[in-house]
Design an enzyme around this catalytic site. Structure first.
Site, PDB file in Angstrom:
ATOM      1  N   ARG A   1      72.928   8.365  28.027  1.00  0.00           N
ATOM      2  CA  ARG A   1      72.765   7.239  28.958  1.00  0.00           C
ATOM      3  C   ARG A   1      72.324   5.974  28.230  1.00  0.00           C
ATOM      4  O   ARG A   1      72.831   4.887  28.481  1.00  0.00           O
ATOM      5  CB  ARG A   1      71.734   7.599  30.019  1.00  0.00           C
ATOM      6  CG  ARG A   1      72.234   8.641  30.987  1.00  0.00           C
ATOM      7  CD  ARG A   1      71.105   9.164  31.825  1.00  0.00           C
ATOM      8  NE  ARG A   1      70.229  10.017  31.041  1.00  0.00           N
ATOM      9  CZ  ARG A   1      69.813  11.215  31.405  1.00  0.00           C
ATOM     10  NH1 ARG A   1      70.165  11.702  32.562  1.00  0.00           N
ATOM     11  NH2 ARG A   1      69.035  11.941  30.623  1.00  0.00           N
TER      12      ARG A   1
ATOM     13  N   ARG B   1      63.883   9.209  17.726  1.00  0.00           N
ATOM     14  CA  ARG B   1      62.659   9.861  17.281  1.00  0.00           C
ATOM     15  C   ARG B   1      62.634   9.788  15.758  1.00  0.00           C
ATOM     16  O   ARG B   1      63.695   9.916  15.117  1.00  0.00           O
ATOM     17  CB  ARG B   1      62.632  11.337  17.701  1.00  0.00           C
ATOM     18  CG  ARG B   1      62.344  11.568  19.178  1.00  0.00           C
ATOM     19  CD  ARG B   1      60.885  11.261  19.516  1.00  0.00           C
ATOM     20  NE  ARG B   1      60.578  11.503  20.911  1.00  0.00           N
ATOM     21  CZ  ARG B   1      60.591  10.559  21.856  1.00  0.00           C
ATOM     22  NH1 ARG B   1      60.901   9.315  21.560  1.00  0.00           N
ATOM     23  NH2 ARG B   1      60.279  10.851  23.098  1.00  0.00           N
TER      24      ARG B   1
ATOM     25  N   ASP C   1      61.904   1.742  15.165  1.00  0.00           N
ATOM     26  CA  ASP C   1      60.907   1.717  16.239  1.00  0.00           C
ATOM     27  C   ASP C   1      60.138   3.027  16.271  1.00  0.00           C
ATOM     28  O   ASP C   1      59.142   3.139  16.986  1.00  0.00           O
ATOM     29  CB  ASP C   1      61.622   1.491  17.585  1.00  0.00           C
ATOM     30  CG  ASP C   1      60.645   1.306  18.737  1.00  0.00           C
ATOM     31  OD1 ASP C   1      59.648   0.576  18.547  1.00  0.00           O
ATOM     32  OD2 ASP C   1      60.871   1.876  19.824  1.00  0.00           O
TER      33      ASP C   1
ATOM     34  N   GLU D   1      53.928   9.258  13.622  1.00  0.00           N
ATOM     35  CA  GLU D   1      53.319   8.116  14.330  1.00  0.00           C
ATOM     36  C   GLU D   1      51.870   8.390  14.686  1.00  0.00           C
ATOM     37  O   GLU D   1      51.545   9.518  15.019  1.00  0.00           O
ATOM     38  CB  GLU D   1      54.122   7.831  15.609  1.00  0.00           C
ATOM     39  CG  GLU D   1      55.528   7.379  15.311  1.00  0.00           C
ATOM     40  CD  GLU D   1      56.395   7.261  16.562  1.00  0.00           C
ATOM     41  OE1 GLU D   1      55.865   7.343  17.683  1.00  0.00           O
ATOM     42  OE2 GLU D   1      57.596   7.102  16.410  1.00  0.00           O
TER      43      GLU D   1
ATOM     44  N   HIS E   1      56.931   1.778  18.133  1.00  0.00           N
ATOM     45  CA  HIS E   1      57.472   2.601  19.239  1.00  0.00           C
ATOM     46  C   HIS E   1      57.363   1.842  20.574  1.00  0.00           C
ATOM     47  O   HIS E   1      56.671   2.291  21.494  1.00  0.00           O
ATOM     48  CB  HIS E   1      56.740   3.954  19.326  1.00  0.00           C
ATOM     49  CG  HIS E   1      57.546   4.997  20.062  1.00  0.00           C
ATOM     50  ND1 HIS E   1      57.527   6.331  19.724  1.00  0.00           N
ATOM     51  CD2 HIS E   1      58.387   4.890  21.118  1.00  0.00           C
ATOM     52  CE1 HIS E   1      58.322   7.002  20.561  1.00  0.00           C
ATOM     53  NE2 HIS E   1      58.853   6.144  21.417  1.00  0.00           N
TER      54      HIS E   1
END
Ligand code: 8YV
Length: 321
Positions: free
Chosen positions: A160, A237, A261, A266, A284
């Site tokens: 999507r 990811r 991003d 993280e 992110h």
């Protein structure tokens, strides 16, 4: 002494720091336990038998061990489209449904991908620094950058969000190619592997789910195929890209640049990446606007509310449909 638990307000364990607007929605109907499993293991052990729901974000860990500690668990509601750190098979063994928040963030993440692509190609963060640091006055015009309009875009994962990126890229006159688990009913060129796709594009945008199946899908070979004129953009990811191989490729000019991003560990971002000039880094923020995070929190709440009202879930993850 804290008030005794209210049996009409099911206990919900939050496994990430929830945004205040989500907390406000939850509090009237639920007893909210904020990261009790890490904050206060003793209190958690006491509360665990009455915890009926877990909520968290796309990066939250809901593993087999946590699920096993919650004998009354009935639902896991994720405020995020990704749920790669939720052990869905372990939840399913106990018929515990997992829900997520697809669609409401498609536009936002697609906007972020386009923004990152423009940022790395046109060096927008560098341009901002160039002015602030007085270099325009001292050194004259900034070096020329790379045109994005009309370039060849490759999308890894045409779901999507991938489609939303493609639609935006078409408005930039870009040609679209993709790789995906299966060929889609679209006019874009399909490539069976990430390296075949990389070899045929200028910008490679990664927007495929994380998890074991896609771990290091973008590796040294894919980066070599992308080549010295190619740019990598990752809004999926961190685990999907071999970060060590990427750092090497950026240092050696194997690829032209990257806009990231998401990262493997993280919020820790390797110093080697931060030191590079041919990268644009973001913490992110793919879905991180007021509007979109409100929509995600609403949907995460509505899934919990539906479950406890005995209504069908709005957006269970595919494995739970
Ligand atoms: C957020 C995300 O970081 O939706 C996802 O999968 O990674 C992000 O939108 C997070 O889930 C916010 O709660």
């Amino acid at each position: 002494m804290s008030a005794p638990p209210d049996p009409n307000r099911p206990a919900v364990l939050a496994v990430m720091q929830l945004p205040p607007f989500y907390v406000e929605r939850l509090q009237p109907s639920f007893e909210l336990l904020d990261r009790l499993h890490v904050a206060d293991p003793q209190a958690f052990a006491q509360a665990a038998p009455r915890i009926r729901a877990v909520t968290g974000g796309g990066e939250s860990v809901v593993d087999r061990a946590l699920i096993a500690q919650l004998p009354a668990l009935e639902i896991v509601s994720i405020m995020g489209v990704g749920y790669d750190k939720v052990d869905v098979p372990a939840a399913l063994e106990r018929r515990i449904p997992v829900t997520h928040t697809p669609d409401v963030l498609n536009d936002e993440v697609a906007d972020t991908a386009i923004g990152l692509m423009l940022s790395v190609a046109r060096k927008l963060p560098h341009a901002d620094r160039y002015v602030r640091e007085g270099r325009w006055e001292k050194e004259g015009p900034m070096p020329l950058t790379r045109k994005m309009s009309g370039a060849r875009l490759g999308i890894v994962g045409l779901g999507r969000i991938g489609m939303a990126i493609a639609r935006r890229a078409q408005a930039f006159g870009m040609s679209i190619a993709y790789t995906s688990r299966s060929r889609k009913d679209v006019d874009f060129a399909y490539h069976a592997s990430a390296s075949a796709l990389a070899a045929n594009v200028d910008f490679l945008v990664v927007i495929t789910p994380g998890g074991a199946q896609t771990r290091h899908l973008v590796d040294a070979e894919v980066l070599r195929a992308l080549g010295p004129q190619g740019y990598l953009v990752n809004v999926a990811r961190g685990s999907v890209v071999d970060e060590a191989a990427l750092i090497q490729a950026l240092q050696q000019g194997t690829i032209a640049g990257a806009a990231l991003d998401v990262f493997e560990d993280e919020p820790r971002v390797p110093q080697a990446l931060r030191a590079l000039d041919n990268v644009v880094l973001a913490p992110h923020i793919g879905s991180a606007t007021v509007q979109t995070r409100h929509a995600m929190a609403s949907l995460a709440f509505d899934n919990l509310a539906a479950h406890f009202a005995g209504r069908p879930l709005l957006t269970p993850v595919p494995e739970c449909r």
